[in-house]
Write a protein that holds these residues in place. Structure first.
Motif, PDB file in Angstrom:
ATOM      1  N   LEU A  39       3.566  24.786 -55.423  1.00  0.00           N
ATOM      2  CA  LEU A  39       4.594  23.786 -55.131  1.00  0.00           C
ATOM      3  C   LEU A  39       4.104  22.451 -55.670  1.00  0.00           C
ATOM      4  N   VAL A  40       4.921  21.811 -56.478  1.00  0.00           N
ATOM      5  CA  VAL A  40       4.563  20.546 -57.116  1.00  0.00           C
ATOM      6  C   VAL A  40       5.547  19.478 -56.667  1.00  0.00           C
ATOM      7  N   GLU A  41       5.022  18.341 -56.208  1.00  0.00           N
ATOM      8  CA  GLU A  41       5.859  17.194 -55.862  1.00  0.00           C
ATOM      9  C   GLU A  41       5.439  16.018 -56.737  1.00  0.00           C
ATOM     10  N   ARG A  42       6.359  15.547 -57.557  1.00  0.00           N
ATOM     11  CA  ARG A  42       6.047  14.480 -58.510  1.00  0.00           C
ATOM     12  C   ARG A  42       6.914  13.267 -58.208  1.00  0.00           C
ATOM     13  N   THR A  43       6.286  12.123 -58.016  1.00  0.00           N
ATOM     14  CA  THR A  43       7.029  10.890 -57.769  1.00  0.00           C
ATOM     15  C   THR A  43       6.874   9.946 -58.949  1.00  0.00           C
ATOM     16  N   ASP A  44       7.994   9.378 -59.368  1.00  0.00           N
ATOM     17  CA  ASP A  44       8.021   8.332 -60.394  1.00  0.00           C
ATOM     18  C   ASP A  44       8.903   7.220 -59.844  1.00  0.00           C
ATOM     19  N   LEU A  45       8.264   6.243 -59.208  1.00  0.00           N
ATOM     20  CA  LEU A  45       8.991   5.237 -58.451  1.00  0.00           C
ATOM     21  C   LEU A  45       8.582   3.832 -58.874  1.00  0.00           C
ATOM     22  N   ARG A  46       9.555   2.956 -58.949  1.00  0.00           N
ATOM     23  CA  ARG A  46       9.288   1.533 -59.145  1.00  0.00           C
ATOM     24  C   ARG A  46       9.043   0.915 -57.767  1.00  0.00           C
ATOM     25  N   ARG A  47       7.965   0.172 -57.648  1.00  0.00           N
ATOM     26  CA  ARG A  47       7.600  -0.394 -56.353  1.00  0.00           C
ATOM     27  C   ARG A  47       7.891  -1.896 -56.317  1.00  0.00           C
ATOM     28  N   TYR A  48       8.448  -2.356 -55.178  1.00  0.00           N
ATOM     29  CA  TYR A  48       8.752  -3.763 -54.963  1.00  0.00           C
ATOM     30  C   TYR A  48       8.124  -4.189 -53.638  1.00  0.00           C
ATOM     31  N   GLU A  60       1.327  12.848 -58.232  1.00  0.00           N
ATOM     32  CA  GLU A  60       1.672  14.268 -58.250  1.00  0.00           C
ATOM     33  C   GLU A  60       0.819  15.008 -57.231  1.00  0.00           C
ATOM     34  N   VAL A  61       1.475  15.688 -56.324  1.00  0.00           N
ATOM     35  CA  VAL A  61       0.804  16.519 -55.338  1.00  0.00           C
ATOM     36  C   VAL A  61       1.094  17.976 -55.680  1.00  0.00           C
ATOM     37  N   ARG A  62       0.041  18.748 -55.850  1.00  0.00           N
ATOM     38  CA  ARG A  62       0.179  20.158 -56.153  1.00  0.00           C
ATOM     39  C   ARG A  62      -0.374  20.979 -54.994  1.00  0.00           C
ATOM     40  N   THR A 252      12.693   8.461 -58.796  1.00  0.00           N
ATOM     41  CA  THR A 252      12.952   9.881 -58.557  1.00  0.00           C
ATOM     42  C   THR A 252      11.733  10.561 -57.930  1.00  0.00           C
ATOM     43  N   ILE A 253      12.032  11.541 -57.084  1.00  0.00           N
ATOM     44  CA  ILE A 253      11.043  12.486 -56.582  1.00  0.00           C
ATOM     45  C   ILE A 253      11.502  13.861 -57.039  1.00  0.00           C
ATOM     46  N   SER A 254      10.620  14.587 -57.702  1.00  0.00           N
ATOM     47  CA  SER A 254      10.963  15.919 -58.212  1.00  0.00           C
ATOM     48  C   SER A 254      10.075  16.960 -57.562  1.00  0.00           C
ATOM     49  N   LEU A 255      10.673  18.067 -57.164  1.00  0.00           N
ATOM     50  CA  LEU A 255       9.945  19.199 -56.595  1.00  0.00           C
ATOM     51  C   LEU A 255      10.121  20.396 -57.510  1.00  0.00           C
ATOM     52  N   PHE A 256       9.041  21.122 -57.754  1.00  0.00           N
ATOM     53  CA  PHE A 256       9.078  22.298 -58.614  1.00  0.00           C
ATOM     54  C   PHE A 256       8.377  23.463 -57.919  1.00  0.00           C
ATOM     55  N   THR A 257       8.905  24.636 -58.111  1.00  0.00           N
ATOM     56  CA  THR A 257       8.209  25.854 -57.711  1.00  0.00           C
ATOM     57  C   THR A 257       7.737  26.555 -58.974  1.00  0.00           C
ATOM     58  N   GLU A 258       6.443  26.824 -59.042  1.00  0.00           N
ATOM     59  CA  GLU A 258       5.868  27.531 -60.184  1.00  0.00           C
ATOM     60  C   GLU A 258       5.106  28.745 -59.663  1.00  0.00           C
ATOM     61  N   TYR A 259       4.878  29.703 -60.534  1.00  0.00           N
ATOM     62  CA  TYR A 259       4.188  30.922 -60.111  1.00  0.00           C
ATOM     63  C   TYR A 259       2.892  31.083 -60.894  1.00  0.00           C
ATOM     64  N   PRO A 260       1.815  31.440 -60.200  1.00  0.00           N
ATOM     65  CA  PRO A 260       0.516  31.572 -60.882  1.00  0.00           C
ATOM     66  C   PRO A 260       0.523  32.737 -61.852  1.00  0.00           C
ATOM     67  N   PRO A 261      -0.248  32.651 -62.918  1.00  0.00           N
ATOM     68  CA  PRO A 261      -0.308  33.759 -63.872  1.00  0.00           C
ATOM     69  C   PRO A 261      -0.980  34.973 -63.240  1.00  0.00           C
ATOM     70  N   ALA A 262      -0.535  36.146 -63.634  1.00  0.00           N
ATOM     71  CA  ALA A 262      -1.189  37.372 -63.165  1.00  0.00           C
ATOM     72  C   ALA A 262      -2.592  37.441 -63.746  1.00  0.00           C
ATOM     73  N   VAL A 263      -3.519  37.878 -62.923  1.00  0.00           N
ATOM     74  CA  VAL A 263      -4.894  38.025 -63.390  1.00  0.00           C
ATOM     75  C   VAL A 263      -5.008  39.283 -64.236  1.00  0.00           C
ATOM     76  N   ASP A 264      -5.629  39.144 -65.389  1.00  0.00           N
ATOM     77  CA  ASP A 264      -5.825  40.298 -66.275  1.00  0.00           C
ATOM     78  C   ASP A 264      -7.003  41.115 -65.749  1.00  0.00           C
ATOM     79  N   ARG A 265      -6.683  42.109 -64.943  1.00  0.00           N
ATOM     80  CA  ARG A 265      -7.755  42.896 -64.309  1.00  0.00           C
ATOM     81  C   ARG A 265      -8.501  43.760 -65.319  1.00  0.00           C
ATOM     82  N   SER A 266      -7.886  44.000 -66.474  1.00  0.00           N
ATOM     83  CA  SER A 266      -8.592  44.761 -67.501  1.00  0.00           C
ATOM     84  C   SER A 266      -9.775  43.972 -68.050  1.00  0.00           C
TER      85      SER A 266
END
Length: 485
Positions: A39-48, A60-62, A252-266
């Motif tokens: 789960l990735v949370e990315r903020t790009d905000l102008r601060r005042y 970015e929080v992962r 903007t605050i953006s949230l993403f769901t990503e999936y880890p790569p499968a481990v190559d057990r071979s």
């Protein structure tokens, strides 16, 4: 002829109406749960600050979220997760970003119901958005709206003090789409920030007196899992503090769901064999082990501090045994096996068992297939007294582990430190974190990129043996390294 044209026209109208109705059927939204994910949370905000623009906040929080086995008392359909959250990037100042390296994680655990409601079990401020999205009880069609409660955990000034703000969110079901090859529902969501009027979080930042603003989000929801694949939230809100100062954020605050790569057990399994960490039989068991099944198979033959290898779900599996003697946990409508008549072991069997147990206890590294991935455990680690610094004789074990991890170049690695329990919980927690980080540093010196590591300390809270004996304490002093998948 005109009659035929009119009839054809009426038929076309009827067909078009039927097609539109077919495309606008009612849909029952639900959260079905998924396996492990990032789960990735990315903020790009102008601060005042007090109305004056002071710069761009980019953060970015992962996290790696691992599915866990629900307790027997859980409601049907509830999904349970453990999370390891870490800040990937800090606030940008003078165009200089804080560099990424070894990540120290913030632990979290929670459950999610079929309606999407999220309940925190271990709450250290993450995930920031809870019960977002959540779904109506009834089936809906495109254009329908519903209102649901949610919560957001905020720390506007990064003071390390989390404040929880309730959200009343109005959702609209907009349309269906394909997003990156996945069937999704597209929703809109709107809510107002209202804090300090009728609600205060007395466990939060007491200097935060009020907050107001508005949010407007578009979200893409997986039809298969109910996970929010992407959320894009437009933000305009202000936080007001006890000293009269205020800070506003727009962006903007953006949230993403990503999936880890499968481990190559071979690649991984031969590397484990080259390092003499597993036998041929254990390699076969590891290759055949299912991924993210909610059970954990101990392929090392280790005892995990008990008389038999245990899975985290309460069932028991021993690699290489036949089904005749396998025991299954009975809960609800789960299948129950017939009781197996026990036979007293012979003297030879008892001696053999003692030898196997002793051999396992002496294994420098054990290997397990867990819900989060393949886990390597270094037990009875030798550190300098009350220190995170390893003694030189541990170098060989680190060399073996580094050789294995290099065969998973696309993966990240969770390094979790554990201590024996002596009653000093804060000291044990700090020491376990330091030891996990030191192991990661040592592995990075052996050619593995620092940003591949997520470090976590669990103190003495997860023993695998009794702390009543020196031998048990030695087993509890360990570091676990999981190849996340």
């Amino acid at each position: 002829m005109d009659g035929m044209k009119q009839l054809s026209f009426v038929f076309l109208l009827f067909f078009a109406a039927a097609l539109l109705c077919a495309q606008d059927t009612d849909v029952q939204f639900s959260y079905n749960g998924s396996g492990n994910y990032y789960l990735v949370e990315r903020t790009d905000l102008r601060r005042y600050d007090n109305g004056k623009y002071t710069g761009l906040v980019s953060r970015e929080v992962r996290s790696f979220i691992a599915r866990t086995v629900p307790p027997k008392s859980s409601a049907p359909g509830d999904a349970y997760y453990d999370g390891s959250f870490f800040v990937q990037e800090g606030t940008i100042r003078d165009s200089r970003g804080i560099g990424s390296g070894i990540h120290t994680s913030i632990p979290s655990s929670f459950r999610i119901t079929r309606s999407g409601q999220l309940f925190m079990l271990e709450d250290n401020g993450y995930p920031s958005f809870r019960s977002f999205p959540s779904f109506p009880a009834d089936a809906i069609k495109k254009g329908d709206k519903w209102v649901s409660k949610a919560e957001r955990a905020v720390d506007p000034l990064y003071k390390g003090k989390i404040t929880k703000i309730p959200m009343t969110v109005e959702y609209t079901y907009l349309r269906d789409e394909m997003f990156h090859g996945e069937d999704v529902y597209v929703l809109s969501a709107q809510w107002a920030t209202r804090y300090g009027i009728s609600y205060w979080d007395f466990g939060g930042d007491l200097e935060l007196k009020s907050a107001n603003g508005k949010h407007s989000a578009t979200m893409y929801i997986s039809k298969n899992t109910g996970n929010a694949v992407v959320v894009r939230d437009s933000v305009d809100e202000t936080f007001i503090y006890a000293d009269g100062s205020n800070v506003s954020f727009k962006g903007t605050i953006s949230l993403f769901t990503e999936y880890p790569p499968a481990v190559d057990r071979s690649r991984i399994i031969p590397a484990l064999q080259r390092a003499s960490l597993i036998t041929k039989d254990e390699a076969n068991a590891l290759a055949a082990a299912p991924k993210n099944t909610g059970t954990r198979t101990n392929v090392s033959g280790g005892l995990n501090g008990s008389a038999e290898p245990k899975t985290s779900g309460g069932t028991k599996n021993t690699v290489g045994t036949s089904g005749a003697g396998t025991q299954k946990a009975a809960s609800g409508n789960a299948e129950q096996t017939k009781p197996v008549q026990k036979q007293l072991p012979s003297k030879a069997d008892t001696q053999q068992k003692i030898k196997q147990t002793a051999a396992q206890a002496e294994k420098p590294i054990t290997v397990e297939n867990t819900e989060a991935g393949i886990r390597l455990t270094m037990q009875n680690l030798r550190f300098k007294a009350d220190s995170a610094e390893l003694l030189p004789e541990e170098a060989k074990r680190l060399d073996q582990i580094a050789a294995v991890l290099k065969e998973a170049p696309q993966s990240q690695f969770l390094v979790e430190g554990h201590t024996a329990s002596t009653g000093n919980e804060k000291g044990e927690q700090r020491l376990s974190e330091e030891r996990a980080r030191n192991i990661a540093l040592e592995l990075s010196k052996r050619g593995i990129a620092e940003d591949k590591f997520i470090c976590k300390g669990s103190g003495g809270r997860k023993p695998v043996a009794s702390n009543a004996t020196p031998e048990g304490k030695a087993r509890n002093r360990r570091v676990e390294i999981t190849i996340l998948e």
